[in-house]
Design an enzyme around this catalytic site. Structure first.
Site, PDB file in Angstrom:
ATOM      1  N   ARG A 101      40.849  51.080  53.045  1.00 13.07           N
ATOM      2  CA  ARG A 101      42.298  50.892  52.849  1.00 13.07           C
ATOM      3  C   ARG A 101      42.998  52.048  53.525  1.00 13.07           C
ATOM      4  NH1 ARG A 101      45.677  49.628  47.396  1.00 13.07           N
ATOM      5  NH2 ARG A 101      44.921  47.580  48.017  1.00 13.07           N
ATOM      6  N   HIS A 128      46.729  42.247  54.395  1.00 16.13           N
ATOM      7  CA  HIS A 128      46.021  42.419  53.108  1.00 16.13           C
ATOM      8  C   HIS A 128      45.221  41.133  52.852  1.00 16.13           C
ATOM      9  CE1 HIS A 128      44.858  44.070  49.416  1.00 16.13           C
ATOM     10  NE2 HIS A 128      45.989  44.109  48.755  1.00 16.13           N
ATOM     11  N   GLN A 131      43.479  40.172  49.342  1.00 17.75           N
ATOM     12  CA  GLN A 131      44.428  39.748  48.320  1.00 17.75           C
ATOM     13  C   GLN A 131      44.821  38.288  48.534  1.00 17.75           C
ATOM     14  OE1 GLN A 131      45.899  41.602  45.585  1.00 17.75           O
ATOM     15  NE2 GLN A 131      46.346  39.472  45.071  1.00 17.75           N
ATOM     16  N   ASP A 218      56.475  40.453  46.468  1.00 19.93           N
ATOM     17  CA  ASP A 218      55.808  41.752  46.458  1.00 19.93           C
ATOM     18  C   ASP A 218      56.902  42.815  46.408  1.00 19.93           C
ATOM     19  OD1 ASP A 218      53.904  43.778  46.700  1.00 19.93           O
ATOM     20  OD2 ASP A 218      53.470  43.415  48.822  1.00 19.93           O
ATOM     21  N   CYS A 258      50.941  40.202  43.965  1.00 19.88           N
ATOM     22  CA  CYS A 258      49.660  40.906  44.129  1.00 19.88           C
ATOM     23  C   CYS A 258      49.519  42.085  43.176  1.00 19.88           C
ATOM     24  CB  CYS A 258      49.482  41.350  45.573  1.00 19.88           C
ATOM     25  SG  CYS A 258      50.732  42.523  46.132  1.00 19.88           S
ATOM     26  N   ARG A 286      40.494  38.514  42.540  1.00 21.08           N
ATOM     27  CA  ARG A 286      40.052  39.512  43.519  1.00 21.08           C
ATOM     28  C   ARG A 286      38.555  39.758  43.343  1.00 21.08           C
ATOM     29  NH1 ARG A 286      43.693  43.202  45.660  1.00 21.08           N
ATOM     30  NH2 ARG A 286      41.931  43.777  46.970  1.00 21.08           N
TER      31      ARG A 286
HETATM   32  N1  NVA Z   1      52.716  45.574  50.078  1.00 24.21           N
HETATM   33  C1  NVA Z   1      52.120  46.451  49.103  1.00 24.21           C
HETATM   34  C2  NVA Z   1      50.890  45.804  48.513  1.00 24.21           C
HETATM   35  C3  NVA Z   1      50.197  46.636  47.464  1.00 24.21           C
HETATM   36  C4  NVA Z   1      48.946  45.988  46.934  1.00 24.21           C
HETATM   37  C5  NVA Z   1      51.769  47.763  49.756  1.00 24.21           C
HETATM   38  O1  NVA Z   1      51.302  47.751  50.895  1.00 24.21           O
HETATM   39  O2  NVA Z   1      51.980  48.816  49.144  1.00 24.21           O
HETATM   40  N1   CP Z   2      47.002  44.176  44.816  1.00 21.82           N
HETATM   41  C1   CP Z   2      46.331  45.291  45.123  1.00 21.82           C
HETATM   42  O1   CP Z   2      45.773  45.425  46.195  1.00 21.82           O
HETATM   43  O2   CP Z   2      46.316  46.217  44.135  1.00 21.82           O
HETATM   44  P1   CP Z   2      45.827  47.734  44.246  1.00 21.82           P
HETATM   45  O3   CP Z   2      46.815  48.445  45.128  1.00 21.82           O
HETATM   46  O4   CP Z   2      45.865  48.225  42.831  1.00 21.82           O
HETATM   47  O5   CP Z   2      44.461  47.762  44.835  1.00 21.82           O
END
Ligand code: NVA
Ligand code: CP
Length: 299
Positions: A101, A128, A131, A218, A258, A286
């Site tokens: 990530r 993502h 997800q 989101d 998510c 997930r």
């Molecule tokens: N769009 C959000 C998703 C978090 C799971 C981010 O990138 O922070």
């Molecule tokens: N939805 C998601 O990816 O959650 P986290 O940021 O907690 O991993």
């Protein structure tokens, strides 16, 4: 056989996604008892925070008989500037798969290019995919399939929106995105989706939500965009999923997010806590879908 990565939703074909979902549902039901990761290790590199991704991959690897290593990028040498390509080649000599990530999607592509073990994208600024696998699986469970469904995306054209576009294009369902001007999804991803399925972008949340089977949203400021939070609050005013917006969708519609969510910003408390919300089933999925992915790529 060449190693396989999962960096974007379209790294699997439609039949492969259907097989993955079937395996995930077998795992979820308890019928699947194999341990294809026995003796294997998944390295998990995180440059951003995580609850769901971290825990579901770690627990998932363990349930499949394997082991997972949490590697904060602040603590490994990547954080001090060791090149990604070197990290990729070193980790490949110790572990059997890498989940990452991070911010730039190009960094994940570089990791995958130099790694000799499968690489899985656990979120970048652009995508993502894990997800959205869980999200579409949730849709399939709810409605018995995703074919012919209309999904409305309300809010930021972010990594989630881009992966929803890829999913719609690959699997052939309809996607309507309501985004304020200047916050649309990635142009190339949208153009690719538009030729394969019904995908439209509007500035009107009501237009996107009309007759939808799924309403998804989101946060307005993703990880890494904290400095823009105030400016974004102004831009996204009116892009709130509340009971009024939900009433535009089909009575059978479900709400997805998510998580983590900001109640009172992108979603009203009455919706995320309401009877149409499936956000915790979505979070649970997930685990199941990523276990299927680990078994497929690393097993
Ligand atoms: N769009 C959000 C998703 C978090 C799971 C981010 O990138 O922070
Ligand atoms: N939805 C998601 O990816 O959650 P986290 O940021 O907690 O991993």
């Amino acid at each position: 056989m060449a190693k396989r990565d999962y960096l974007v939703f379209t790294d699997l074909t439609k039949p492969q996604v259907d097989d993955l979902f079937a395996l995930a549902l077998r795992m979820k039901s308890g019928q699947y008892r194999e341990r294809p990761l026995t003796g294997k290790t998944l390295a998990m590199v995180f440059a951003k925070s995580s609850t769901r991704t971290r825990v579901s991959f770690e627990v998932g690897a363990h349930q499949l008989g394997g082991n997972a290593l949490f590697l904060s990028s602040r603590d490994i040498q990547i954080g001090r500037g060791e090149p990604i390509r070197d990290t990729a080649r070193v980790l490949s000599r110790y572990v059997d798969g890498i989940m990452i990530r991070t911010f730039a999607h190009a960094d994940v592509e570089e990791l995958a290019r130099f790694a000799t073990v499968p690489v899985i994208n656990g979120l970048t600024d652009l995508h993502h995919p894990c997800q959205v696998l869980a999200d579409v699986l949730t849709v399939q469970e709810q409605f018995g399939g995703y074919a012919g469904k209309r999904v409305a995306w309300i809010g930021d054209g972010n990594n989630m929106a881009n992966s929803w576009l890829d999913a719609a294009a690959l699997l052939g369902f309809e996607l309507r995105l309501a985004c304020p001007e200047g916050y649309e999804p990635d142009h190339d991803i949208y153009e690719r989706a538009r030729v394969r399925t019904t995908a439209l972008i509007t500035e009107e949340p009501e237009e996107a939500a009309e007759g939808a089977d799924v309403i998804a949203t989101d946060v307005w400021a993703s990880m890494g965009q904290e400095a823009e939070a105030e400016e974004r609050k102004l831009a996204f005013k009116g892009y709130v999923v509340d009971r009024e917006l939900m009433s535009r969708a089909k009575p059978t519609a479900i709400f997805l997010h998510c998580l983590p969510a900001h109640r009172g910003e992108e979603v009203a408390d009455e919706v995320i806590e309401g009877p149409q919300s499936r956000v915790f089933a979505e979070a649970e999925n997930r685990l199941h879908v990523q276990k299927a992915l680990l078994a497929t790529l690393m097993g």
